[in-house]
Design an enzyme around this catalytic site. Sequence first.
Site, PDB file in Angstrom:
ATOM      1  CB  SER A  98      -0.962  -0.061   1.198  1.00  0.00           C
ATOM      2  OG  SER A  98      -1.918   0.959   1.159  1.00  0.00           O
ATOM      3  CG  HIS A 123      -4.341  -1.765  -1.938  1.00  0.00           C
ATOM      4  ND1 HIS A 123      -4.825  -2.452  -0.861  1.00  0.00           N
ATOM      5  CD2 HIS A 123      -3.746  -0.657  -1.406  1.00  0.00           C
ATOM      6  CE1 HIS A 123      -4.549  -1.806   0.260  1.00  0.00           C
ATOM      7  NE2 HIS A 123      -3.904  -0.703  -0.049  1.00  0.00           N
TER       8      HIS A 123
END
EC number: 3.4.21.92
Length: 199
Positions: A98, A123
Amino acid sequence: MSLVPMVVEQTSRGERSYDIFSRLLKERIIMLSGEVNDDSSNLIVSQLLFLESEDPDKDISIYINSPGGSITAGMAIYDTMQYIKPDVSTICVGMAASMGAFLLSSGAKGKRYALPNAEIMIHQPLGGFQGQATDIQIHANRILKIKESLNKILSENTNQPLEVIEADVERDNFMTADEAKAYGLVDKVITKNGTGKDK
């Protein structure tokens, strides 16, 4: 409570003990381990600014082992990395997921590394909101703007077309170190400190 090891340095003037992180900072090494939050962000931004003031021409290394975290805290680190004069090298040890992966890819071009068994995951931004419908809409619009901004930066960092980034971040996208190199998130997979073995 976590235990922080102390190291003793002997010089001609005697002994001096440091906690391990202070000793690493002396070598221009910053550790980003654990969640990216306001506390870790403030600490890393302060360390980057301090190291720039010490020597604006010498590289700084950030070792990353992080599951990600707050977007605003991460962007404070990102903006400071771009703002300061020294090149910031990034090295993934363990996992960069992330915001951790975003920061890994944002190191100086040619100086972004991963160790062979590191894992990288990208993501889209996550958000959970509740309240009145109009407030939820405001937050949804904000997160869509943030997503667009993050995708553009990731596209620049990786040299991947924006459409590829948009498709690849729709769901959790896990990569090995070699896959992250092929994708453009890192420049080298290293097995030795220094120049390392280029994979």
